[in-house]
Motif scaffolding. Structure first.
Motif, PDB file in Angstrom:
ATOM      1  N   LEU A 103       0.852  -1.116  -0.027  1.00  0.00           N
ATOM      2  CA  LEU A 103       0.036  -0.042   0.006  1.00  0.00           C
ATOM      3  C   LEU A 103       0.639   1.263   0.086  1.00  0.00           C
ATOM      4  O   LEU A 103       1.818   1.364   0.594  1.00  0.00           O
ATOM      5  CB  LEU A 103      -0.944   0.007   1.169  1.00  0.00           C
ATOM      6  N   ARG A 104       0.171   2.411  -0.625  1.00  0.00           N
ATOM      7  CA  ARG A 104       0.714   3.503  -0.532  1.00  0.00           C
ATOM      8  C   ARG A 104      -0.039   4.714  -0.301  1.00  0.00           C
ATOM      9  O   ARG A 104      -1.333   4.643  -0.424  1.00  0.00           O
ATOM     10  CB  ARG A 104       1.310   3.814  -2.026  1.00  0.00           C
ATOM     11  N   HIS A 105       0.370   5.779   0.296  1.00  0.00           N
ATOM     12  CA  HIS A 105      -0.560   7.132   0.702  1.00  0.00           C
ATOM     13  C   HIS A 105      -0.269   7.695  -0.411  1.00  0.00           C
ATOM     14  O   HIS A 105       0.833   8.631  -0.611  1.00  0.00           O
ATOM     15  CB  HIS A 105      -0.217   7.567   2.088  1.00  0.00           C
ATOM     16  N   LEU A 106      -1.431   8.100  -1.405  1.00  0.00           N
ATOM     17  CA  LEU A 106      -1.156   9.176  -2.378  1.00  0.00           C
ATOM     18  C   LEU A 106      -2.129  10.581  -2.260  1.00  0.00           C
ATOM     19  O   LEU A 106      -3.052  10.268  -1.552  1.00  0.00           O
ATOM     20  CB  LEU A 106      -1.614   8.272  -3.826  1.00  0.00           C
ATOM     21  N   MET A 107      -1.429  11.595  -2.680  1.00  0.00           N
ATOM     22  CA  MET A 107      -2.306  12.704  -2.497  1.00  0.00           C
ATOM     23  C   MET A 107      -1.982  13.635  -3.746  1.00  0.00           C
ATOM     24  O   MET A 107      -1.107  13.864  -4.388  1.00  0.00           O
ATOM     25  CB  MET A 107      -1.693  13.565  -1.026  1.00  0.00           C
ATOM     26  N   ILE A 108      -3.213  14.301  -4.009  1.00  0.00           N
ATOM     27  CA  ILE A 108      -3.213  15.417  -4.921  1.00  0.00           C
ATOM     28  C   ILE A 108      -3.964  16.393  -4.578  1.00  0.00           C
ATOM     29  O   ILE A 108      -5.376  16.345  -3.978  1.00  0.00           O
ATOM     30  CB  ILE A 108      -3.910  14.961  -6.482  1.00  0.00           C
ATOM     31  N   CYS A 109      -3.882  17.760  -4.963  1.00  0.00           N
ATOM     32  CA  CYS A 109      -4.531  19.070  -4.574  1.00  0.00           C
ATOM     33  C   CYS A 109      -4.986  19.650  -5.522  1.00  0.00           C
ATOM     34  O   CYS A 109      -3.845  19.695  -6.630  1.00  0.00           O
ATOM     35  CB  CYS A 109      -3.865  19.906  -3.466  1.00  0.00           C
ATOM     36  N   PHE A 110      -6.062  20.148  -5.773  1.00  0.00           N
ATOM     37  CA  PHE A 110      -6.550  21.107  -7.083  1.00  0.00           C
ATOM     38  C   PHE A 110      -6.879  22.402  -6.763  1.00  0.00           C
ATOM     39  O   PHE A 110      -6.844  22.742  -5.281  1.00  0.00           O
ATOM     40  CB  PHE A 110      -7.637  20.528  -7.549  1.00  0.00           C
ATOM     41  N   ASP A 111      -6.601  23.159  -7.618  1.00  0.00           N
ATOM     42  CA  ASP A 111      -6.822  24.669  -7.632  1.00  0.00           C
ATOM     43  C   ASP A 111      -8.101  24.982  -6.695  1.00  0.00           C
ATOM     44  O   ASP A 111      -9.357  24.537  -7.022  1.00  0.00           O
ATOM     45  CB  ASP A 111      -6.965  25.524  -8.948  1.00  0.00           C
ATOM     46  N   ASP A 112      -8.079  25.772  -5.771  1.00  0.00           N
ATOM     47  CA  ASP A 112      -9.218  26.044  -4.601  1.00  0.00           C
ATOM     48  C   ASP A 112     -10.078  24.800  -3.894  1.00  0.00           C
ATOM     49  O   ASP A 112     -11.035  24.752  -3.694  1.00  0.00           O
ATOM     50  CB  ASP A 112     -10.496  26.717  -5.565  1.00  0.00           C
ATOM     51  N   GLY A 113      -8.826  23.689  -4.079  1.00  0.00           N
ATOM     52  CA  GLY A 113      -9.271  22.696  -3.215  1.00  0.00           C
ATOM     53  C   GLY A 113     -10.149  21.807  -4.224  1.00  0.00           C
ATOM     54  O   GLY A 113     -10.295  22.037  -5.561  1.00  0.00           O
ATOM     55  N   PRO A 114     -10.457  20.680  -4.122  1.00  0.00           N
ATOM     56  CA  PRO A 114     -10.202  19.821  -2.575  1.00  0.00           C
ATOM     57  C   PRO A 114      -8.674  19.193  -2.943  1.00  0.00           C
ATOM     58  O   PRO A 114      -8.073  19.322  -3.777  1.00  0.00           O
ATOM     59  CB  PRO A 114     -11.099  18.805  -2.483  1.00  0.00           C
ATOM     60  N   CYS A 115      -8.402  18.586  -1.940  1.00  0.00           N
ATOM     61  CA  CYS A 115      -7.168  17.849  -1.671  1.00  0.00           C
ATOM     62  C   CYS A 115      -7.842  16.257  -1.437  1.00  0.00           C
ATOM     63  O   CYS A 115      -8.398  16.037  -0.530  1.00  0.00           O
ATOM     64  CB  CYS A 115      -6.348  18.007  -0.474  1.00  0.00           C
ATOM     65  N   TYR A 116      -7.273  15.579  -2.329  1.00  0.00           N
ATOM     66  CA  TYR A 116      -7.720  13.928  -2.148  1.00  0.00           C
ATOM     67  C   TYR A 116      -6.516  13.380  -1.622  1.00  0.00           C
ATOM     68  O   TYR A 116      -5.412  13.519  -2.361  1.00  0.00           O
ATOM     69  CB  TYR A 116      -7.937  13.305  -3.523  1.00  0.00           C
ATOM     70  N   GLU A 117      -6.946  12.213  -0.521  1.00  0.00           N
ATOM     71  CA  GLU A 117      -5.823  11.311  -0.382  1.00  0.00           C
ATOM     72  C   GLU A 117      -6.338   9.959  -0.432  1.00  0.00           C
ATOM     73  O   GLU A 117      -7.595   9.618   0.044  1.00  0.00           O
ATOM     74  CB  GLU A 117      -5.276  11.750   1.207  1.00  0.00           C
ATOM     75  N   ILE A 118      -5.532   9.099  -0.746  1.00  0.00           N
ATOM     76  CA  ILE A 118      -5.910   7.737  -1.169  1.00  0.00           C
ATOM     77  C   ILE A 118      -5.143   6.631  -0.866  1.00  0.00           C
ATOM     78  O   ILE A 118      -3.668   6.840  -0.933  1.00  0.00           O
ATOM     79  CB  ILE A 118      -6.306   7.555  -2.750  1.00  0.00           C
ATOM     80  N   ILE A 119      -5.268   5.795   0.009  1.00  0.00           N
ATOM     81  CA  ILE A 119      -4.480   4.608   0.440  1.00  0.00           C
ATOM     82  C   ILE A 119      -4.916   3.492  -0.622  1.00  0.00           C
ATOM     83  O   ILE A 119      -5.914   3.055  -0.587  1.00  0.00           O
ATOM     84  CB  ILE A 119      -4.648   4.160   1.761  1.00  0.00           C
ATOM     85  N   CYS A 120      -3.665   3.042  -1.417  1.00  0.00           N
ATOM     86  CA  CYS A 120      -4.134   2.133  -2.454  1.00  0.00           C
ATOM     87  C   CYS A 120      -2.495   1.356  -2.901  1.00  0.00           C
ATOM     88  O   CYS A 120      -1.716   1.797  -2.315  1.00  0.00           O
ATOM     89  CB  CYS A 120      -4.542   2.547  -3.729  1.00  0.00           C
ATOM     90  N   SER A 121      -2.756   0.481  -3.846  1.00  0.00           N
ATOM     91  CA  SER A 121      -1.457  -0.060  -4.278  1.00  0.00           C
ATOM     92  C   SER A 121      -0.992   0.419  -5.498  1.00  0.00           C
ATOM     93  O   SER A 121       0.242   0.302  -5.635  1.00  0.00           O
ATOM     94  CB  SER A 121      -1.881  -1.549  -4.296  1.00  0.00           C
ATOM     95  N   ASN A 122      -2.027   1.037  -6.180  1.00  0.00           N
ATOM     96  CA  ASN A 122      -1.232   1.430  -7.386  1.00  0.00           C
ATOM     97  C   ASN A 122      -2.261   2.388  -8.211  1.00  0.00           C
ATOM     98  O   ASN A 122      -3.405   2.601  -7.729  1.00  0.00           O
ATOM     99  CB  ASN A 122      -0.915   0.501  -8.450  1.00  0.00           C
ATOM    100  N   PHE A 123      -1.704   3.199  -9.237  1.00  0.00           N
ATOM    101  CA  PHE A 123      -2.603   4.056  -9.919  1.00  0.00           C
ATOM    102  C   PHE A 123      -2.173   4.001 -11.365  1.00  0.00           C
ATOM    103  O   PHE A 123      -1.036   3.798 -11.621  1.00  0.00           O
ATOM    104  CB  PHE A 123      -2.497   5.550  -9.279  1.00  0.00           C
ATOM    105  N   ILE A 124      -3.107   4.528 -12.315  1.00  0.00           N
ATOM    106  CA  ILE A 124      -2.925   4.528 -13.752  1.00  0.00           C
ATOM    107  C   ILE A 124      -3.784   5.654 -14.169  1.00  0.00           C
ATOM    108  O   ILE A 124      -4.630   6.210 -13.742  1.00  0.00           O
ATOM    109  CB  ILE A 124      -3.349   3.469 -14.642  1.00  0.00           C
ATOM    110  N   GLU A 125      -3.058   6.507 -15.419  1.00  0.00           N
ATOM    111  CA  GLU A 125      -3.736   7.468 -15.852  1.00  0.00           C
ATOM    112  C   GLU A 125      -4.533   6.935 -16.938  1.00  0.00           C
ATOM    113  O   GLU A 125      -3.961   6.103 -17.841  1.00  0.00           O
ATOM    114  CB  GLU A 125      -2.592   8.530 -16.329  1.00  0.00           C
ATOM    115  N   GLN A 126      -5.595   7.600 -17.303  1.00  0.00           N
ATOM    116  CA  GLN A 126      -6.600   7.472 -18.771  1.00  0.00           C
ATOM    117  C   GLN A 126      -7.025   8.744 -19.091  1.00  0.00           C
ATOM    118  O   GLN A 126      -7.140   9.642 -18.301  1.00  0.00           O
ATOM    119  CB  GLN A 126      -7.872   6.592 -18.408  1.00  0.00           C
TER     120      GLN A 126
END
Length: 133
Positions: A103-126
């Motif tokens: 598992l990994r703790h991943l995080m991304i914040c966007f302009d004017d929020g929100p901030c998302y945090e996810i505990i998962c094994s992996n991510f992919i971009e589509q």
């Protein structure tokens, strides 16, 4: 300490639509948003997170400066986080639980929020369409 894994292909202020978090089947979730493509048409981007065991949504008013400094406009791996340690300890105590070692703790914040945090094994971009470089 964080490690950058992915970066928005445009400035974070340039999103046309979104972001939105969707819970998907099979312990997956996605964060989706649109940007303006080269020809002026919208390009839909999604970050798909796999083997999700937990996620957080933090609105702009509750985001810390540290969250924005480390994850504004980019997906980062939050290494050695207290939240990951806590979730992993719970999983490790449960019989037949998902193994916490991947598992990994991943995080991304966007302009004017929100901030998302996810505990998962992996991510992919589509993506659908062609984004600007």
């Amino acid at each position: 300490m964080t490690q950058q894994l992915w970066k928005l292909p445009v400035p974070a202020t340039s999103l046309v639509k979104g972001p939105s978090l969707d819970v998907l089947p099979k312990r997956r979730c996605s964060i989706s948003f649109s940007i303006e493509g080269e020809a002026g048409s919208d390009v839909e981007l999604s970050l798909i997170f796999e083997e999700v065991v937990a996620f957080k949504y933090t609105s702009l008013s509750a985001c810390t400066a540290e969250m924005f400094d480390s994850a504004y406009g980019k997906l980062v791996d939050v290494q050695h986080s207290d939240w990951l340690t806590e979730v992993s300890a719970v999983l490790d105590k449960k019989k037949h639980a998902f193994p916490s070692r991947n598992l990994r703790h991943l995080m991304i914040c966007f302009d004017d929020g929100p901030c998302y945090e996810i505990i998962c094994s992996n991510f992919i971009e589509q993506s659908r369409g062609s984004a600007r470089s």
